[in-house]
Design a protein around this motif. Structure first.
Motif, mmCIF file in Angstrom:
data_model
loop_
_atom_site.group_PDB
_atom_site.id
_atom_site.type_symbol
_atom_site.label_atom_id
_atom_site.label_comp_id
_atom_site.label_asym_id
_atom_site.label_seq_id
_atom_site.Cartn_x
_atom_site.Cartn_y
_atom_site.Cartn_z
ATOM 1 N N ARG A 1 -23.776 -21.378 5.309
ATOM 2 C CA ARG A 1 -24.751 -20.587 5.890
ATOM 3 C C ARG A 1 -25.256 -19.958 7.553
ATOM 4 O O ARG A 1 -24.983 -18.847 7.457
ATOM 5 C CB ARG A 1 -26.117 -21.029 4.908
ATOM 6 N N PRO B 1 -23.001 -15.845 7.142
ATOM 7 C CA PRO B 1 -24.150 -16.015 6.630
ATOM 8 C C PRO B 1 -23.932 -14.674 5.604
ATOM 9 O O PRO B 1 -24.530 -14.826 4.073
ATOM 10 C CB PRO B 1 -25.037 -14.725 7.836
ATOM 11 N N SER C 1 -29.734 -22.605 0.451
ATOM 12 C CA SER C 1 -28.317 -21.750 1.250
ATOM 13 C C SER C 1 -27.393 -21.012 0.132
ATOM 14 O O SER C 1 -26.502 -20.704 0.117
ATOM 15 C CB SER C 1 -27.401 -22.447 2.229
ATOM 16 N N PRO D 1 -25.357 -13.598 -0.739
ATOM 17 C CA PRO D 1 -26.188 -12.889 0.854
ATOM 18 C C PRO D 1 -26.185 -11.382 0.283
ATOM 19 O O PRO D 1 -26.014 -10.537 0.083
ATOM 20 C CB PRO D 1 -24.885 -12.519 1.823
#
Length: 81
Positions: A22, A26, A61, A65
């Motif tokens: 991550r 990201p 995590s 996203p």
């Protein structure tokens, strides 16, 4: 706690690999296969997969996203199902 006995992977190893992935990207989607590769291992018997997935699910995590959420609804010319 050992999650994968075949490869001696612990819950800490899984969480550390996920945090590293991550931080490195990201926007990545984290999968069990990517965690194995990040640890330099390959799945063997697959008996650990339910516990492996449960361990992954407990990590912050793992979230998708923000940039990748709701893609089906935002693409022009496509209707949501």
């Amino acid at each position: 706690m050992i999650v994968c006995h075949c490869n001696a992977i612990s819950d800490r190893d899984i969480h550390a690999a996920m945090d590293w992935m991550r931080a490195a990207d990201p926007e990545t989607i984290i999968t069990p296969g990517k965690v194995y590769r990040a640890l330099g291992k390959k799945p063997d018997c697959g008996g650990c997969l339910p516990l492996f997935m449960d361990t992954m699910g407990r990590s912050d995590s793992l979230e998708v996203p923000l940039i990748l959420r709701n893609l089906r609804r935002t693409q022009p010319g496509r209707t949501a199902k």
